[in-house]
Design a protein around this motif. Structure first.
Motif, PDB file in Angstrom:
ATOM      1  N   GLY A  97      -0.594  69.106  19.237  1.00 25.73           N
ATOM      2  CA  GLY A  97       0.178  69.630  18.112  1.00 25.73           C
ATOM      3  C   GLY A  97       1.017  70.813  18.543  1.00 25.73           C
ATOM      4  O   GLY A  97       0.619  71.573  19.425  1.00 25.73           O
ATOM      5  N   HIS A  98       2.173  70.970  17.890  1.00 31.37           N
ATOM      6  CA  HIS A  98       3.079  72.062  18.231  1.00 31.37           C
ATOM      7  C   HIS A  98       2.940  73.247  17.282  1.00 31.37           C
ATOM      8  O   HIS A  98       3.534  74.291  17.513  1.00 31.37           O
ATOM      9  CB  HIS A  98       4.529  71.568  18.228  1.00 31.37           C
ATOM     10  N   ASN A  99       2.183  73.050  16.202  1.00 35.92           N
ATOM     11  CA  ASN A  99       1.961  74.156  15.273  1.00 35.92           C
ATOM     12  C   ASN A  99       0.516  74.121  14.799  1.00 35.92           C
ATOM     13  O   ASN A  99      -0.247  73.205  15.141  1.00 35.92           O
ATOM     14  CB  ASN A  99       2.939  74.087  14.087  1.00 35.92           C
ATOM     15  N   LEU A 100       0.124  75.103  14.027  1.00 34.78           N
ATOM     16  CA  LEU A 100      -1.281  75.241  13.638  1.00 34.78           C
ATOM     17  C   LEU A 100      -1.754  74.054  12.815  1.00 34.78           C
ATOM     18  O   LEU A 100      -2.864  73.538  13.041  1.00 34.78           O
ATOM     19  CB  LEU A 100      -1.478  76.543  12.854  1.00 34.78           C
ATOM     20  N   LEU A 101      -0.946  73.600  11.876  1.00 31.75           N
ATOM     21  CA  LEU A 101      -1.357  72.489  11.017  1.00 31.75           C
ATOM     22  C   LEU A 101      -1.587  71.222  11.827  1.00 31.75           C
ATOM     23  O   LEU A 101      -2.607  70.529  11.658  1.00 31.75           O
ATOM     24  CB  LEU A 101      -0.296  72.247   9.929  1.00 31.75           C
ATOM     25  N   GLU A 102      -0.649  70.905  12.727  1.00 36.08           N
ATOM     26  CA  GLU A 102      -0.800  69.711  13.557  1.00 36.08           C
ATOM     27  C   GLU A 102      -2.047  69.809  14.431  1.00 36.08           C
ATOM     28  O   GLU A 102      -2.785  68.824  14.595  1.00 36.08           O
ATOM     29  CB  GLU A 102       0.434  69.535  14.447  1.00 36.08           C
ATOM     30  N   LEU A 103      -2.307  70.984  14.983  1.00 28.44           N
ATOM     31  CA  LEU A 103      -3.487  71.177  15.836  1.00 28.44           C
ATOM     32  C   LEU A 103      -4.775  70.993  15.048  1.00 28.44           C
ATOM     33  O   LEU A 103      -5.696  70.309  15.499  1.00 28.44           O
ATOM     34  CB  LEU A 103      -3.451  72.582  16.455  1.00 28.44           C
ATOM     35  N   VAL A 104      -4.846  71.606  13.869  1.00 22.74           N
ATOM     36  CA  VAL A 104      -6.061  71.517  13.049  1.00 22.74           C
ATOM     37  C   VAL A 104      -6.323  70.071  12.638  1.00 22.74           C
ATOM     38  O   VAL A 104      -7.458  69.576  12.727  1.00 22.74           O
ATOM     39  CB  VAL A 104      -5.943  72.427  11.811  1.00 22.74           C
ATOM     40  N   ILE A 105      -5.277  69.377  12.192  1.00 24.13           N
ATOM     41  CA  ILE A 105      -5.441  67.972  11.779  1.00 24.13           C
ATOM     42  C   ILE A 105      -5.907  67.128  12.960  1.00 24.13           C
ATOM     43  O   ILE A 105      -6.828  66.299  12.833  1.00 24.13           O
ATOM     44  CB  ILE A 105      -4.108  67.430  11.202  1.00 24.13           C
ATOM     45  N   SER A 106      -5.294  67.335  14.127  1.00 29.35           N
ATOM     46  CA  SER A 106      -5.655  66.556  15.317  1.00 29.35           C
ATOM     47  C   SER A 106      -7.102  66.828  15.734  1.00 29.35           C
ATOM     48  O   SER A 106      -7.843  65.902  16.089  1.00 29.35           O
ATOM     49  CB  SER A 106      -4.700  66.883  16.454  1.00 29.35           C
ATOM     50  N   ILE A 107      -7.515  68.085  15.691  1.00 28.52           N
ATOM     51  CA  ILE A 107      -8.899  68.433  16.061  1.00 28.52           C
ATOM     52  C   ILE A 107      -9.892  67.781  15.101  1.00 28.52           C
ATOM     53  O   ILE A 107     -10.908  67.205  15.528  1.00 28.52           O
ATOM     54  CB  ILE A 107      -9.077  69.969  16.076  1.00 28.52           C
ATOM     55  N   ILE A 108      -9.593  67.827  13.804  1.00 21.47           N
ATOM     56  CA  ILE A 108     -10.489  67.224  12.805  1.00 21.47           C
ATOM     57  C   ILE A 108     -10.598  65.716  13.031  1.00 21.47           C
ATOM     58  O   ILE A 108     -11.694  65.133  12.947  1.00 21.47           O
ATOM     59  CB  ILE A 108      -9.980  67.535  11.384  1.00 21.47           C
ATOM     60  N   GLN A 109      -9.470  65.085  13.330  1.00 21.66           N
ATOM     61  CA  GLN A 109      -9.472  63.638  13.553  1.00 21.66           C
ATOM     62  C   GLN A 109     -10.318  63.240  14.760  1.00 21.66           C
ATOM     63  O   GLN A 109     -10.891  62.149  14.798  1.00 21.66           O
ATOM     64  CB  GLN A 109      -8.037  63.134  13.736  1.00 21.66           C
ATOM     65  N   HIS A 110     -10.389  64.122  15.769  1.00 20.43           N
ATOM     66  CA  HIS A 110     -11.110  63.798  16.998  1.00 20.43           C
ATOM     67  C   HIS A 110     -12.521  64.391  17.049  1.00 20.43           C
ATOM     68  O   HIS A 110     -13.193  64.269  18.084  1.00 20.43           O
ATOM     69  CB  HIS A 110     -10.314  64.289  18.222  1.00 20.43           C
ATOM     70  N   LEU A 111     -12.966  65.014  15.955  1.00 22.00           N
ATOM     71  CA  LEU A 111     -14.298  65.636  15.959  1.00 22.00           C
ATOM     72  C   LEU A 111     -15.430  64.654  16.297  1.00 22.00           C
ATOM     73  O   LEU A 111     -16.395  65.047  16.961  1.00 22.00           O
ATOM     74  CB  LEU A 111     -14.579  66.308  14.606  1.00 22.00           C
ATOM     75  N   PRO A 112     -15.347  63.385  15.865  1.00 25.96           N
ATOM     76  CA  PRO A 112     -16.432  62.463  16.247  1.00 25.96           C
ATOM     77  C   PRO A 112     -16.572  62.263  17.759  1.00 25.96           C
ATOM     78  O   PRO A 112     -17.600  61.764  18.220  1.00 25.96           O
ATOM     79  CB  PRO A 112     -16.021  61.147  15.555  1.00 25.96           C
ATOM     80  N   GLU A 113     -15.538  62.631  18.521  1.00 27.50           N
ATOM     81  CA  GLU A 113     -15.561  62.417  19.968  1.00 27.50           C
ATOM     82  C   GLU A 113     -16.091  63.634  20.734  1.00 27.50           C
ATOM     83  O   GLU A 113     -16.030  63.669  21.966  1.00 27.50           O
ATOM     84  CB  GLU A 113     -14.135  62.108  20.464  1.00 27.50           C
ATOM     85  N   VAL A 114     -16.596  64.639  20.020  1.00 23.23           N
ATOM     86  CA  VAL A 114     -17.039  65.876  20.675  1.00 23.23           C
ATOM     87  C   VAL A 114     -18.081  65.597  21.749  1.00 23.23           C
ATOM     88  O   VAL A 114     -19.040  64.850  21.535  1.00 23.23           O
ATOM     89  CB  VAL A 114     -17.628  66.864  19.639  1.00 23.23           C
ATOM     90  N   ASN A 115     -17.865  66.201  22.923  1.00 27.76           N
ATOM     91  CA  ASN A 115     -18.863  66.147  23.995  1.00 27.76           C
ATOM     92  C   ASN A 115     -19.743  67.387  23.844  1.00 27.76           C
ATOM     93  O   ASN A 115     -19.293  68.513  24.099  1.00 27.76           O
ATOM     94  CB  ASN A 115     -18.152  66.164  25.366  1.00 27.76           C
ATOM     95  N   TRP A 116     -20.973  67.203  23.422  1.00 32.05           N
ATOM     96  CA  TRP A 116     -21.809  68.332  23.029  1.00 32.05           C
ATOM     97  C   TRP A 116     -22.203  69.224  24.204  1.00 32.05           C
ATOM     98  O   TRP A 116     -22.388  70.430  24.041  1.00 32.05           O
ATOM     99  CB  TRP A 116     -23.039  67.839  22.272  1.00 32.05           C
ATOM    100  N   ILE A 117     -22.283  68.657  25.369  1.00 31.66           N
ATOM    101  CA  ILE A 117     -22.592  69.504  26.539  1.00 31.66           C
ATOM    102  C   ILE A 117     -21.404  70.425  26.831  1.00 31.66           C
ATOM    103  O   ILE A 117     -21.569  71.625  27.092  1.00 31.66           O
ATOM    104  CB  ILE A 117     -22.923  68.630  27.770  1.00 31.66           C
TER     105      ILE A 117
END
Length: 569
Positions: A161-181
């Motif tokens: 994302g190029h701005n805060l909103l795009e970054l936040v949305i992208s992070i939320i969308q990919h949260l299921p892929e979090v590598n916990w380690i």
């Protein structure tokens, strides 16, 4: 100008001695230890391979030591400029490609040429068009975006994302892929680095460590995190379970590189290069002047432009990307006792040794650790108190700061800094277009004249004295016309208008034409126009025109003389 004007090394080099050498060497050692993880981290932020951070910290430092005027400024990659680099290049070239690296070289070269040209033509004043509140707002918003952009490395996910909103949305969308380690490494590293800044110093002091050793250990906190997390990944093979690592970093000195000379690419990079140059210069000169003031040293802004220009051109020829003077490393350099720019040259040697000998040791360094380093560094730049201060002091400044923050967060850093530049100029024009014009009277028993609304003063009903607290130019000339017209038209007793010009440093042609119009209108009302306390340079220019010969009144050396003369007429 002498050769030493353009080569400050000839000045401080002549007085260099053994004491300065030992102090510079100690400072260089401390800064080198700090810069190794920081340089790698800022290369990551710029979207480049980690070694680019080391390369961008070697030749530029040496060139600045030759051409720069600050004794303590440490030049290299910084957070805001690295973010602006990534924002500029990601719109043009795909990240991770050879074209991206070449575009980074070209951006550094363009920035260097712009800075060098500004320095040679003595254009350092251009940076004054960026007001400090607007810069503070831009840096605050950029700090938030930078921190948000690094969360993907902390969590081990892909997000863009190029701005805060795009970054936040992208992070939320990919949260299921979090590598916990990865997340554990990232959050622990971030928490430890925050603790190092606040809690390590009191702990070491309570254990009896001396002030000097305590300071060194606190400043090298990021190195402990790098070593610990690298060892953890290596011992437990965490890269096999998805922890992203730095990987292979070439064991070499900075390579000789050439930027692209493609007109199409350079035209796309021209505006970002200009914005990076201005922001980088403002950040650098602010740090340099602050540190120089502590030792009563002088900084030459125009020569600083030349030094930074040479540093960026050096970065473009040695595999780097845009650089400037960094706040944190410069403060560390200063506190560690650096006496001359030679400390920077010694730092470059230390980084060159690291590039040759230490790069295999960072193969298992997790990217989450570098992200933690960036987050902790940039969050110290976030300062929302500027909103409170500007609100209490000036609503116009508050509006400019808030607009800059919102534009940067919502639309990205390029739009944000462009908005900041535009708002700074508009703010200046707005404030100067409505100058403070005070009607003044004589303070009893003195020859002083003060605002009738603030002081108990004597006035003459036949005379109006107006003090204009601003230079007169095209943007405010009509405002003065309207003020005088309104004041005189409503009072039939007025026979004389005196303009007290003590605060007027300049009258441009538009303002001169307005003064001529004011003189004619007052003539038609049978009112005389007089001037008092006109400054020499302003008077010199007025005497070249016919205005003074057409003036219905006179020009007086002092306001007291003017008031006494018209009262007797």
């Amino acid at each position: 100008m002498t050769l030493s004007t353009y080569l400050p090394i000839l000045t401080w080099g002549q007085a260099y001695n053994r004491s300065a050498f030992s102090n510079d060497l100690v400072a260089a050692l401390i800064v080198t230890i700090m810069l190794i993880p920081q340089s790698l981290a800022y290369a990551l932020l710029a979207g480049l391979p980690p070694e680019a951070g080391l390369y961008a910290s070697i030749a530029p430092i040496i060139l600045y030591a030759i051409f720069g005027t600050s004794r303590a400024l440490a030049v290299g990659p910084v957070a805001v400029v690295s973010l602006m680099t990534a924002a500029a290049l990601s719109n043009i070239v795909e990240q991770g490609t050879m074209g991206y690296a070449v575009a980074a070289l070209s951006l550094a070269a363009l920035s260097g040429v712009i800075l060098l040209a500004m320095g040679l033509f003595r254009l350092g004043f251009v940076a004054n068009f960026l007001s400090h509140p607007v810069i503070a707002g831009f840096i605050t918003a950029s700090g938030i975006i930078i921190a948000a952009s690094q969360l993907k490395h902390i969590l081990g996910i892909d997000a863009h994302g190029h701005n805060l909103l795009e970054l936040v949305i992208s992070i939320i969308q990919h949260l299921p892929e979090v590598n916990w380690i990865t997340a554990i490494i990232g959050f622990v590293a971030t928490a430890f680095l925050f603790w190092v800044r606040k809690g390590l110093k009191p702990l070491l002091q309570s254990l009896g460590f001396g002030a000097g050793l305590t300071g060194v250990l606190v400043k090298t906190g990021p190195v402990f995190v790098v070593v610990a997390t690298t060892l953890a990944v290596w011992l437990f093979n965490l890269n096999d379970v998805g922890v992203k690592i730095v990987g292979d970093v070439p064991q070499s000195l900075p390579p000789l590189t050439l930027p692209s000379f493609s007109p199409a690419l350079l035209s796309q990079l021209l505006l970002p290069a200009f914005l990076i140059s201005i922001i980088g210069f403002v950040e650098s000169i602010s740090v340099a002047q602050t540190l120089a003031a502590k030792k009563r040293q002088r900084i030459d802004p125009d020569q600083e432009l030349i030094g930074l220009g040479a540093a960026n051109i050096g970065a473009s020829l040695t595999g780097g990307f845009p650089v400037t003077g960094g706040f944190s490393r410069s403060v560390v350099n200063f506190d560690a006792g650096a006496e001359t720019p030679a400390a920077g040259a010694f730092t470059a040697v230390g980084l060159a040794i690291a590039a040759l000998a230490l790069t295999p040791l960072i193969y298992f360094l997790p990217k989450a650790t570098l992200a933690a380093t960036i987050i902790v560094a940039v969050l110290s730049l976030v300062d929302f108190s500027i909103l409170k201060r500007s609100w209490g002091y000036s609503k116009a400044d508050f509006a400019a700061v808030l607009a800059t923050i919102l534009a940067t967060l919502a639309l990205g850093v390029e739009v944000g800094v462009s908005a900041g530049v535009g708002l700074s100029i508009l703010l200046h024009l707005y404030k100067s277009s409505k100058p403070h014009i005070a009607e003044v009277g004589q303070v009893p028993g003195t020859e002083h004249y003060r605002n009738i609304l603030r002081h108990d003063v004597k006035t003459d009903p036949n005379v109006v004295t107006l003090r204009v607290d601003e230079s007169l130019y095209f943007a405010n000339a009509r405002y003065l016309e309207d003020k005088i017209q309104t004041r005189v038209a409503g009072d039939k007793a007025i026979r004389h208008v005196i303009l007290q010009c003590s605060a007027i440093n300049e009258i441009d042609l538009s303002a001169l034409e307005s003064l001529e119009a004011i003189n004619e209108r007052l003539r038609e009302m049978d009112v005389k126009l007089h001037l008092s306390e006109v400054k020499g340079p302003v008077m010199d220019r007025l005497q070249k025109q016919h205005f003074l010969s057409d003036l219905t009144g006179n020009v007086y050396l002092s306001q007291f003389e003017a008031a006494r003369s018209v009262a007797a007429s």
